[in-house]
Design a protein around this motif. Sequence first.
Motif, mmCIF file in Angstrom:
data_model
loop_
_atom_site.group_PDB
_atom_site.id
_atom_site.type_symbol
_atom_site.label_atom_id
_atom_site.label_comp_id
_atom_site.label_asym_id
_atom_site.label_seq_id
_atom_site.Cartn_x
_atom_site.Cartn_y
_atom_site.Cartn_z
ATOM 1 N N PRO A 125 14.117 -32.424 45.831
ATOM 2 C CA PRO A 125 13.612 -31.563 46.848
ATOM 3 C C PRO A 125 12.228 -31.862 47.553
ATOM 4 N N GLY A 126 12.049 -31.761 48.870
ATOM 5 C CA GLY A 126 10.807 -32.239 49.459
ATOM 6 C C GLY A 126 10.791 -33.832 49.734
ATOM 7 N N GLU A 127 11.550 -34.386 49.477
ATOM 8 C CA GLU A 127 11.560 -36.023 49.319
ATOM 9 C C GLU A 127 12.174 -36.603 50.642
ATOM 10 N N ALA A 128 12.666 -35.734 51.608
ATOM 11 C CA ALA A 128 13.128 -36.400 52.743
ATOM 12 C C ALA A 128 12.805 -35.225 54.097
ATOM 13 N N ASP A 129 12.710 -35.886 55.380
ATOM 14 C CA ASP A 129 12.552 -35.168 56.488
ATOM 15 C C ASP A 129 14.048 -34.966 57.207
ATOM 16 N N THR A 130 14.653 -36.310 57.188
ATOM 17 C CA THR A 130 15.848 -36.284 57.814
ATOM 18 C C THR A 130 17.010 -36.786 56.834
ATOM 19 N N VAL A 131 18.140 -36.158 57.039
ATOM 20 C CA VAL A 131 19.438 -36.544 56.139
ATOM 21 C C VAL A 131 20.325 -36.936 57.232
ATOM 22 N N THR A 132 21.061 -38.280 57.005
ATOM 23 C CA THR A 132 22.015 -38.741 57.537
ATOM 24 C C THR A 132 23.220 -39.071 56.833
ATOM 25 N N LYS B 209 10.485 -51.878 47.946
ATOM 26 C CA LYS B 209 9.565 -51.005 47.865
ATOM 27 C C LYS B 209 9.287 -49.636 48.731
ATOM 28 N N VAL B 210 10.049 -49.760 49.668
ATOM 29 C CA VAL B 210 10.127 -48.562 50.888
ATOM 30 C C VAL B 210 11.513 -47.953 50.892
ATOM 31 N N ILE B 211 12.605 -48.565 50.484
ATOM 32 C CA ILE B 211 13.955 -48.229 50.491
ATOM 33 C C ILE B 211 14.301 -47.842 48.968
ATOM 34 N N HIS B 212 14.737 -46.760 48.733
ATOM 35 C CA HIS B 212 15.113 -46.533 47.211
ATOM 36 C C HIS B 212 16.510 -46.328 47.092
ATOM 37 N N VAL B 213 17.501 -47.502 46.585
ATOM 38 C CA VAL B 213 18.806 -47.271 46.464
ATOM 39 C C VAL B 213 18.927 -46.657 45.085
ATOM 40 N N ARG B 214 19.841 -45.228 45.226
ATOM 41 C CA ARG B 214 20.069 -44.362 44.138
ATOM 42 C C ARG B 214 21.594 -44.499 44.135
ATOM 43 N N GLN B 215 22.149 -44.380 42.919
ATOM 44 C CA GLN B 215 23.573 -44.074 42.740
ATOM 45 C C GLN B 215 23.761 -42.744 42.387
ATOM 46 N N GLY B 216 24.739 -41.881 42.936
ATOM 47 C CA GLY B 216 24.843 -40.463 42.430
ATOM 48 C C GLY B 216 25.893 -39.997 43.615
ATOM 49 N N ASP B 217 26.221 -38.776 43.287
ATOM 50 C CA ASP B 217 27.174 -37.857 44.293
ATOM 51 C C ASP B 217 26.390 -37.094 45.365
ATOM 52 N N GLY B 218 26.481 -37.609 46.551
ATOM 53 C CA GLY B 218 26.089 -36.872 47.635
ATOM 54 C C GLY B 218 24.480 -36.424 47.456
ATOM 55 N N LEU B 219 24.057 -35.362 47.635
ATOM 56 C CA LEU B 219 22.651 -35.046 47.839
ATOM 57 C C LEU B 219 22.098 -35.065 46.407
ATOM 58 N N ALA B 220 22.935 -35.286 45.448
ATOM 59 C CA ALA B 220 22.118 -35.444 43.890
ATOM 60 C C ALA B 220 21.237 -36.359 43.853
ATOM 61 N N VAL B 221 21.211 -37.460 44.834
ATOM 62 C CA VAL B 221 20.307 -38.397 44.663
ATOM 63 C C VAL B 221 18.887 -38.165 45.248
ATOM 64 N N LEU B 222 18.792 -36.966 45.940
ATOM 65 C CA LEU B 222 17.717 -36.639 46.583
ATOM 66 C C LEU B 222 16.778 -35.580 45.654
#
Length: 263
Positions: A83-90, A68-81
């Motif tokens: 805008p405004g959805e994350a503060d940190t990218v690793t 419920k708190v970790i959203h696993v998404r399939q996609g190329d690079g930052l296409a899974v994100l």
Amino acid sequence: MIKLSKRLQQIADYVSTGSRVADIGSDHALLPVYLLQSGTCPSAIAGELNTGPFQAAKRQTAEAGLSKVIHVRQGDGLAVLNPGEADTVTIAGMGGALMADILENGRKAGKLEGVKELVLQPNVGEEIVRKWLTAHGYVLQNETILEEDGRIYEVLHALHGAHSLTGKSVESVYDAEFLAANLSEATKREWLYRMGPYLLRSNEELLHNKWQHEYGKLERISKQMEQSELAESRDKQAQLKQEMDTIQEVLSCLRTAKPLSSS
């Protein structure tokens, strides 16, 4: 709590408490699961391109009870994100050129909107990543060099200019005054990008080991070229000699520089 490798643990240690994290190329989602279990992050996105690791990440997240708190998404690079959805990218475990491409494509698509922190671990081509950070307003805060299973890794921590904690500007991180005066300013800056400004100042033995190995590799290539009579080989050999001399010169500037030898 899940146990991380030494490399992933260092990445986790750089992630700011309370940030929403997006882990790109998450593989089995070990890092997001740890960050949630440790209370570092309230939520995470685990992005993975390939189906096998994507399914493994979903299983890992479900087994940890964190779907419920970790959203696993399939996609190329930052296409899974979004805008405004994350503060940190690793991003970890890939070449620096590919990492910079992922960041640039994401930036152009607006995916880095609101992202104030980047924690990056390129396997090679670290200078490409450092140059991308500088070009796009991310101030390098710190770097760590570590060895695990016989390989040497560098982990870079950067914050967007407005959020920088060091008080330094993007450019001032690469102040090369402490390097040898007989090197040109362009050469100093290039090698700060290649070796890492914080790593050079920390002067750790592991940094010497890494570049001693690189020196030995260049030396072996140069000796192999001695067998060739081609003019191109002579030119390449001269370039290698210049690079080897610069490695020696830069490391000799450091307070406790170790002598270089073939390895």
